[in-house]
Scaffold this active site. Structure first.
Site, PDB file in Angstrom:
ATOM      1  CE  LYS A 127      -2.640   1.242   3.695  1.00  0.00           C
ATOM      2  NZ  LYS A 127      -2.801   2.506   4.210  1.00  0.00           N
ATOM      3  CG  ASP A 146      -7.636   3.822   2.479  1.00  0.00           C
ATOM      4  OD1 ASP A 146      -8.675   3.499   1.637  1.00  0.00           O
ATOM      5  OD2 ASP A 146      -7.640   5.092   2.765  1.00  0.00           O
TER       6      ASP A 146
END
Ligand code: SF4
Length: 219
Positions: A127, A146
């Site tokens: 991420k 997220d």
């Protein structure tokens, strides 16, 4: 919701993208940064913390530490103190210090531009690497997933997956690559401003007609 064909889902996704682009033409990464190094550090700090809190902390942090070498050479206790309010501060400080050292040692103090190289740095998962590549370098190698992107993708019926990596693969198959970075910004902005975790504001939602509202409790 009945199963949707891939073709129908792609057509619906196109409309969602158009509507979100109209609604949030200014969507961007909300972590303050002036260069790739600052974005990398801010993203490491953003784990389990709000962007607002991270921005408060980095305003001071980036005045004091300006290069990868500064982070590498910072006394750990000093770094811990500086990032304390972002939570998990011992881990984060250790990772930032190790990350600074690796940047100096392997990349001449610069932030690398590949997923593999970024992923190998301390405290940098897929991420974080996606955030840096997409926003600092304009390179779309994945979709940032997220908590907002995960929640909205499910509510919008774009995926039934729960894990971030599986959600990411499904979104990558659905969304055109050139829009991967923006797409996550649109979902994050919509998640922060309309499709809240607890009580989504479906009545006023700009993409209400395109959303099956999966898992949303009706009052
Ligand atoms: S209609 Fe409701 S659940 Fe769907 S995106 Fe909008 S706010 Fe979220």
């Amino acid at each position: 919701m009945p199963r949707e064909t891939i073709k129908a889902k792609s057509a619906r996704l196109k409309k969602i993208v158009r509507a979100l682009d109209r609604t949030y033409p200014e969507a961007h990464c909300e972590l303050d940064h002036a260069d790739p190094l600052q974005l990398l550090i801010a993203t490491i700090l953003s784990a389990q913390c709000t962007d607002k809190r991270v921005n408060l902390v980095t305003t001071e942090l980036f005045k004091k530490y300006r290069s990868a070498a500064d982070f590498a050479n910072a006394p750990l206790a000093e770094l811990e103190q500086a990032v304390r309010t972002t939570g998990f501060f011992r881990n984060k400080a250790r990772n930032i210090q190790a990350c600074g050292a690796a940047l100096v040692e392997k990349f001449g103090g610069e932030v690398p531009r590949t997923m593999e190289e970024l992923h190998a740095l301390a405290g940098v998962g897929r991420k974080t690497a996606n955030v840096v590549l997409g926003n600092a370098f304009g390179i779309n190698v994945g979709v940032v997933v997220d908590t907002h992107v995960a929640r909205l993708s499910q509510r919008l019926g774009l995926t039934r997956q729960k894990g971030p990596e599986k959600i990411e693969s499904e979104l990558m198959a659905l969304v055109p690559q050139k829009q991967w970075t923006l797409f996550s910004h649109w979902l994050i902005w919509h998640g922060r401003r309309r499709c809240y975790a607890r009580k989504p504001d479906c009545a006023n939602c700009e993409i209400k007609k395109l959303c099956p509202q999966i898992g949303v409790k009706k009052n």
